[in-house]
Design a protein around this motif. Structure first.
Motif, PDB file in Angstrom:
ATOM      1  N   SER A  10      22.354   0.020 -18.142  1.00  0.00           N
ATOM      2  CA  SER A  10      23.253   0.990 -18.798  1.00  0.00           C
ATOM      3  C   SER A  10      23.249   2.311 -18.044  1.00  0.00           C
ATOM      4  N   LYS A  11      22.063   2.714 -17.561  1.00  0.00           N
ATOM      5  CA  LYS A  11      21.956   3.997 -16.837  1.00  0.00           C
ATOM      6  C   LYS A  11      22.693   3.945 -15.507  1.00  0.00           C
ATOM      7  N   ARG A  12      22.870   2.720 -14.968  1.00  0.00           N
ATOM      8  CA  ARG A  12      23.502   2.583 -13.650  1.00  0.00           C
ATOM      9  C   ARG A  12      25.020   2.474 -13.728  1.00  0.00           C
ATOM     10  N   MET A  13      25.548   2.384 -14.947  1.00  0.00           N
ATOM     11  CA  MET A  13      27.015   2.252 -15.091  1.00  0.00           C
ATOM     12  C   MET A  13      27.591   3.604 -15.486  1.00  0.00           C
ATOM     13  N   GLU A  14      28.420   4.194 -14.596  1.00  0.00           N
ATOM     14  CA  GLU A  14      28.917   5.547 -14.881  1.00  0.00           C
ATOM     15  C   GLU A  14      29.928   5.543 -16.036  1.00  0.00           C
ATOM     16  N   ASP A  15      30.569   4.388 -16.281  1.00  0.00           N
ATOM     17  CA  ASP A  15      31.578   4.354 -17.351  1.00  0.00           C
ATOM     18  C   ASP A  15      31.006   3.735 -18.626  1.00  0.00           C
ATOM     19  N   PHE A  16      29.675   3.930 -18.800  1.00  0.00           N
ATOM     20  CA  PHE A  16      28.995   3.354 -19.972  1.00  0.00           C
ATOM     21  C   PHE A  16      27.870   4.303 -20.345  1.00  0.00           C
ATOM     22  N   GLY A  17      27.796   4.674 -21.635  1.00  0.00           N
ATOM     23  CA  GLY A  17      26.762   5.627 -22.052  1.00  0.00           C
ATOM     24  C   GLY A  17      25.374   5.006 -22.003  1.00  0.00           C
ATOM     25  N   ASP A  18      24.393   5.842 -21.585  1.00  0.00           N
ATOM     26  CA  ASP A  18      23.011   5.341 -21.474  1.00  0.00           C
ATOM     27  C   ASP A  18      22.511   4.772 -22.810  1.00  0.00           C
ATOM     28  N   ASP A  19      23.045   5.333 -23.907  1.00  0.00           N
ATOM     29  CA  ASP A  19      22.547   4.965 -25.245  1.00  0.00           C
ATOM     30  C   ASP A  19      23.467   3.970 -25.955  1.00  0.00           C
ATOM     31  N   GLU A  20      24.388   3.348 -25.206  1.00  0.00           N
ATOM     32  CA  GLU A  20      25.386   2.502 -25.890  1.00  0.00           C
ATOM     33  C   GLU A  20      24.989   1.028 -25.996  1.00  0.00           C
ATOM     34  N   TRP A  21      23.951   0.614 -25.261  1.00  0.00           N
ATOM     35  CA  TRP A  21      23.645  -0.823 -25.213  1.00  0.00           C
ATOM     36  C   TRP A  21      23.265  -1.418 -26.575  1.00  0.00           C
ATOM     37  N   PRO A  22      22.666  -0.630 -27.523  1.00  0.00           N
ATOM     38  CA  PRO A  22      22.378  -1.265 -28.833  1.00  0.00           C
ATOM     39  C   PRO A  22      23.634  -1.519 -29.668  1.00  0.00           C
ATOM     40  N   SER A  23      24.761  -0.916 -29.218  1.00  0.00           N
ATOM     41  CA  SER A  23      25.982  -0.964 -30.059  1.00  0.00           C
ATOM     42  C   SER A  23      26.969  -2.021 -29.608  1.00  0.00           C
ATOM     43  N   MET A  24      26.528  -2.925 -28.736  1.00  0.00           N
ATOM     44  CA  MET A  24      27.502  -3.882 -28.208  1.00  0.00           C
ATOM     45  C   MET A  24      26.841  -5.130 -27.655  1.00  0.00           C
ATOM     46  N   CYS A  25      27.620  -6.158 -27.468  1.00  0.00           N
ATOM     47  CA  CYS A  25      27.269  -7.266 -26.584  1.00  0.00           C
ATOM     48  C   CYS A  25      28.578  -7.932 -26.188  1.00  0.00           C
TER      49      CYS A  25
END
Ligand code: TA6
Length: 292
Positions: free
Chosen positions: A246-261
Motif C-alpha cells: 500500500s505504501k508503494r502505490m502512489e494512487d492508494f492511501g497507506d491506510d486503505e488496505w483494511p477497507s478493501m479487497c
C-alpha cells in the motif's frame, strides 16, 4: 471521434434515470438511478465506479488517491484488464493489465426497463471488437464480449478487477475457493487447495484456477456478504496489498488496505482464451449484495 456530452445526453439520456456529466477532471461519466439502485461508470476504461442498491452501502472501493486522468487507470471500482493480465510477457513497456482500462470507450446503447438499466460500451482493440454491457438492477451484471475479427485464431487474457469495499479486511473471509489450487503471485509458487475459506493476514495476491463456484465475500464486521457468480470464467484473482505494498502505490492511501479487497472474475495464465477467426467469447460477473 467521441460524442460530446450534449450528444450523449441528447441520444441516450433519460430524465431521472440516465445522466451524463464530466467529473472535475473532465472525464465523462454516466450516472444511473432506478427502482433498484444507483451507480456510475466512466467512458474512460468503461470503468464502473459505483453500484449502490437502495438502502445499502456502496459495493465498491475507490481510493481517495485515485487519479482520474485519461492516461492513468482508476484505482478502484472495476478496471477491465484486457488483452493481457499483469505485465505483458516480453514487453516491459506495455501497460500493466493491458490497454482496455486506459482507452476512451464509445457509449453505444442504453436500455431502461423493469429489470433495471443496461449500458453498453464498445471499443476496438485490433484484432478484437469488444462490447461491455453493465446492468444495474437488484444485482450488478457485467458482461465482456470479445470478438475476433481477424482471419487467424487469437489468444487473450481478461479480468474484471472488482475492488470491493470492506468494513475490515482483517475479519473478512472468502468462500467458494476452498477446493481450488492456486498460484501465489508473490512467491511464484503453486499451491494445492487449502480446504479453508480465505482470510487476509498478509499481502495476498493469488490466482485460483479451474473454479466455477459462486464466491462469497463475507464482510463480518459490516454484517453483509457479496455473492459473485461468474459465467465464462475459470480463474479468480484475490488481492489485498496489505501494509507495505500500500505504501508503494502512489494512487492508494497507506491506510486503505483494511477497507478493501479485490476478487476478480478472470481468464488468465493457463485459462487464457483462444478465439477462432470471426468467433466470440463472453465472460460475465454478477455481484449481489446480501445481508448475513
Ligand atoms: O490483481 C492483482 C494484481 O495483479 C496485483 O499484482 C496488483 O498489481 C494489482 O493487480 C493492481 O495492479 P495495477 O496495475 O492496477 O496497479
Amino acid at each position: 471521434m467521441n460524442a460530446t456530452l450534449d450528444q450523449l445526453s441528447d441520444q441516450f439520456g433519460i430524465a431521472g434515470a440516465v445522466q451524463f456529466d464530466d467529473d472535475k477532471n473532465g472525464l465523462t461519466r454516466v450516472k444511473v438511478c432506478n427502482a433498484f439502485c444507483r451507480g456510475s461508470a466512466f467512458l474512460h476504461g468503461a470503468h464502473v465506479c459505483s453500484y449502490c442498491p437502495h438502502g445499502a452501502d456502496e459495493l465498491f472501493f475507490v481510493s481517495r488517491n485515485s487519479q482520474f486522468q485519461n492516461d492513468k487507470p482508476i484505482r478502484g471500482g472495476v478496471p477491465i484488464c484486457f488483452p493481457w493480465f499483469g505485465s505483458k510477457s516480453g514487453d516491459d513497456q506495455a501497460p500493466s493489465h493491458g490497454f482496455a482500462r486506459l482507452m476512451n470507450w464509445t457509449f453505444m446503447e442504453v436500455l431502461n426497463d423493469g429489470e433495471g438499466t443496461r449500458l453498453v460500451f464498445g471499443v476496438e482493440l485490433d484484432p478484437f471488437d469488444v462490447r461491455y454491457s453493465v446492468s444495474f438492477g437488484s444485482a450488478l451484471t457485467m458482461s465482456l464480449e470479445i470478438a475476433n475479427r481477424s482471419s487467424s485464431s487469437q489468444t487473450f487474457e481478461a479480468a474484471l478487477h472488482s475492488y470491493f469495499r470492506l468494513q475490515n479486511a482483517r475479519t473478512a473471509r472468502i468462500t467458494g475457493l476452498e477446493d481450488s489450487r492456486f498460484t501465489d503471485q508473490l512467491q511464484a509458487a503453486e499451491h494445492d487447495a487449502t480446504g479453508q475459506p480465505i482470510r487476509f493476514e498478509e499481502e495476498t495476491d493469488r490466482i485460483y484456477h479451474d473454479n466455477s463456484s459462486v464466491i462469497g465475500l463475507h464482510d463480518t464486521d459490516a454484517g453483509r456478504k457479496i455473492m459473485i457468480d461468474r459465467q465464462g470464467s475459470s480463474s479468480v484473482v484475490v488481492w489485498n496489498p496489505w501494509i507495505e505494498k500500500s505504501k508503494r502505490m502512489e494512487d492508494f492511501g497507506d491506510d486503505e488496505w483494511p477497507s478493501m479487497c479485490c476478487i476478480e472474475t478472470a481468464n488468465v495464465r493457463g485459462s487464457a482464451i483462444m478465439v477462432e477467426p470471426k468467433q466470440k467469447h463472453a465472460m460475465s460477473a454478477i455481484h449481489r449484495l446480501e445481508s448475513v
